[in-house]
Write a protein that holds these residues in place. Structure first.
Motif, PDB file in Angstrom:
ATOM      1  N   UNK A 128       0.850  -1.199   0.000  1.00 35.83           N
ATOM      2  CA  UNK A 128       0.000   0.000   0.000  1.00 35.83           C
ATOM      3  C   UNK A 128       0.882   1.244   0.000  1.00 35.83           C
ATOM      4  N   UNK A 129       1.856   1.277   0.901  1.00 34.98           N
ATOM      5  CA  UNK A 129       2.760   2.425   0.994  1.00 34.98           C
ATOM      6  C   UNK A 129       3.535   2.621  -0.309  1.00 34.98           C
ATOM      7  N   UNK A 130       4.044   1.514  -0.853  1.00 35.03           N
ATOM      8  CA  UNK A 130       4.842   1.597  -2.084  1.00 35.03           C
ATOM      9  C   UNK A 130       4.012   2.094  -3.263  1.00 35.03           C
ATOM     10  N   UNK A 131       2.751   1.662  -3.328  1.00 30.84           N
ATOM     11  CA  UNK A 131       1.880   2.070  -4.436  1.00 30.84           C
ATOM     12  C   UNK A 131       1.606   3.570  -4.389  1.00 30.84           C
ATOM     13  N   UNK A 132       1.406   4.109  -3.177  1.00 32.03           N
ATOM     14  CA  UNK A 132       1.166   5.555  -3.035  1.00 32.03           C
ATOM     15  C   UNK A 132       2.397   6.329  -3.473  1.00 32.03           C
ATOM     16  N   UNK A 133       3.560   5.856  -3.028  1.00 36.21           N
ATOM     17  CA  UNK A 133       4.818   6.526  -3.388  1.00 36.21           C
ATOM     18  C   UNK A 133       5.066   6.462  -4.884  1.00 36.21           C
ATOM     19  N   UNK A 134       4.736   5.311  -5.489  1.00 35.60           N
ATOM     20  CA  UNK A 134       4.957   5.120  -6.929  1.00 35.60           C
ATOM     21  C   UNK A 134       4.133   6.089  -7.751  1.00 35.60           C
ATOM     22  N   UNK A 136       3.802   9.038  -7.150  1.00 36.86           N
ATOM     23  CA  UNK A 136       4.417  10.361  -7.059  1.00 36.86           C
ATOM     24  C   UNK A 136       3.832  11.216  -5.955  1.00 36.86           C
ATOM     25  N   UNK A 137       3.016  10.611  -5.091  1.00 34.31           N
ATOM     26  CA  UNK A 137       2.418  11.367  -3.992  1.00 34.31           C
ATOM     27  C   UNK A 137       3.415  11.504  -2.848  1.00 34.31           C
ATOM     28  N   UNK A 138       3.159  12.446  -1.974  1.00 34.40           N
ATOM     29  CA  UNK A 138       4.124  12.774  -0.925  1.00 34.40           C
ATOM     30  C   UNK A 138       4.147  11.740   0.193  1.00 34.40           C
ATOM     31  N   UNK A 139       5.242  11.787   0.952  1.00 42.43           N
ATOM     32  CA  UNK A 139       5.355  10.942   2.126  1.00 42.43           C
ATOM     33  C   UNK A 139       4.274  11.247   3.138  1.00 42.43           C
ATOM     34  N   UNK A 140       3.787  12.483   3.124  1.00 46.24           N
ATOM     35  CA  UNK A 140       2.718  12.866   4.056  1.00 46.24           C
ATOM     36  C   UNK A 140       1.430  12.106   3.726  1.00 46.24           C
ATOM     37  N   UNK A 141       1.173  11.891   2.432  1.00 48.97           N
ATOM     38  CA  UNK A 141       0.000  11.127   2.035  1.00 48.97           C
ATOM     39  C   UNK A 141       0.103   9.700   2.547  1.00 48.97           C
TER      40      UNK A 141
END
Length: 391
Positions: A128-134, A136-141
């Motif tokens: 889940x975390x990796x998909x959000x980062x992929x 291009x969304x921020x670490x805060x998201x």
């Protein structure tokens, strides 16, 4: 002819038997029904006696350790819906509910929603975390969604549905905090001059001088402004539903959930008095069209609340005109805190004024060093050394 069932008691909490179809079955007492008190039994099937015995022994060991869970088919998606509506909805603000809902719908369910809750592991959460980062969304998201998932799974843990929280076995990416950029000493007079002929003059000035959040400013009612005592009580905010063409509404609590009373400098009340005069004139002009049901301080010509997006766009235009296109409305709040610290206010007073939970947060976020602060520090240090020489 089917073989006669062979039943043998297992060690105290279960039994093993051979079924008429030659398969083996172990029956284990895994607990008692809370309503009836009757024992709850689980059956295990296998082709050999040794196989079912091994499974039964493993279950008995889990029961002894207190880690056994009755198998459930509930998926992560089903549990998140249950948690949000049953456990979270009555404890959080509408805006927070919408934020949780968005995180679940957009980021969590697409990745792990179909997985059975009891089968969820840290590796799944990591995806889940990796998909959000992929994306291009921020670490805060990632941090925000991780907080939602952790809360939901913590409740599942308390309810005895899972034995540990899988979020604890995943690693979030490092959150890079955006550097706070309050107005500099030389920017403040330029800003006040730039807004002088603006229809938002008083609102922007009060935002700066009182250190209010944007929603707190636009949701401030006249009933919370005490001209005689020079105080403002902050107890509500203007919010907008986070969906397309979402409606505006007044939230009865601030971000911290607690009202606060502040005493901004007298200059702030000069702008408020001017706004009161301006609003009285608009009310006369508007006649029957005038409507300010929420008794708001800052409205348009007909008494309607100011639109958050329009207010923000106007501020950006002003900020760009003084050479600060990077500034945000929220930076006016940081400016207020920085000015208070630079003027010698103690951190506890600044914390209470800003409505922060801790003094350390106030220092970490708002203790920006201006040139004047550096000069003052250098002068005090110089004086200290000079006194040491004379001693």
């Amino acid at each position: 002819m089917p073989r006669k069932a062979n039943t043998r008691a297992a060690s105290g909490a279960g039994s093993i038997r051979q079924r008429p179809d030659d398969r083996w079955e172990a029956r284990v007492t895994v607990g008692n029904d809370l309503g009836t008190g009757k024992p709850i039994r689980r059956s295990i099937y296998g082709d050999t006696q040794a196989a079912v015995r091994k499974q039964m022994t493993a279950i008995l060991r889990e029961i002894d350790r207190g880690t056994y869970l009755t198998p459930q088919k509930t998926t992560v998606a089903q549990w998140l819906d249950e948690w949000l509506d049953t456990f979270a909805a009555n404890k959080i603000k509408p805006t927070t509910y919408l934020h949780y809902q968005a995180c679940i719908k957009n980021y969590i369910k697409p990745q792990i929603g179909a997985i059975e809750l009891q089968a969820l592991r840290g590796a799944h959460v990591q995806k889940v975390y990796n998909a959000i980062t992929k994306k291009g969304l921020s670490g805060k998201t990632v941090k925000n969604c991780a907080a939602v998932l952790h809360k939901a799974l913590s409740v599942a843990l308390k309810q005895g549905i899972i034995v540990s929280n899988p979020c604890d076995a995943a690693e979030q990416p490092k959150v890079v905090q955006r550097e706070i950029a309050p107005l500099r000493d030389e920017d403040i007079p330029k800003f006040l001059e730039a807004i002088e002929d603006s229809p938002y003059r008083n609102a922007l000035a009060v935002c700066l001088l009182a250190g209010l959040r944007e929603g707190e400013l636009l949701g401030l009612p006249w009933s919370q402004v005490d001209f005689e005592k020079g105080r403002i009580t902050v107890s509500q905010q203007l919010q907008r539903e986070k969906k397309k063409n979402g409606a505006y509404y007044i939230a009865d609590t601030t971000k911290s959930g607690k009202p606060r009373t502040i005493e901004p400098p007298p200059l702030c009340f000069e702008y408020l008095r001017d706004e009161k005069r301006r609003q009285a004139q608009n009310k006369l002009k508007g006649g029957k069209l005038w409507s300010n049901d929420d008794n708001l301080v800052f409205t348009d010509e007909l008494g309607t609340h100011l639109a958050i997006h329009t207010f923000y766009k106007y501020f950006k235009k002003i900020a760009a005109s003084i050479g600060r296109p990077d500034a945000r409305v929220h930076d006016l709040r940081h400016t207020a805190a920085t000015v208070m610290i630079a003027s010698g206010a103690d951190i506890k007073s600044v914390q209470d004024f800003m409505g922060h939970a801790t003094a350390s947060f106030t220092l970490n976020v708002n203790a920006h060093t201006s040139e004047q602060m550096m000069k003052d520090t250098a002068a005090r240090t110089q004086l200290y050394y000079e006194k040491l020489k004379k001693a």
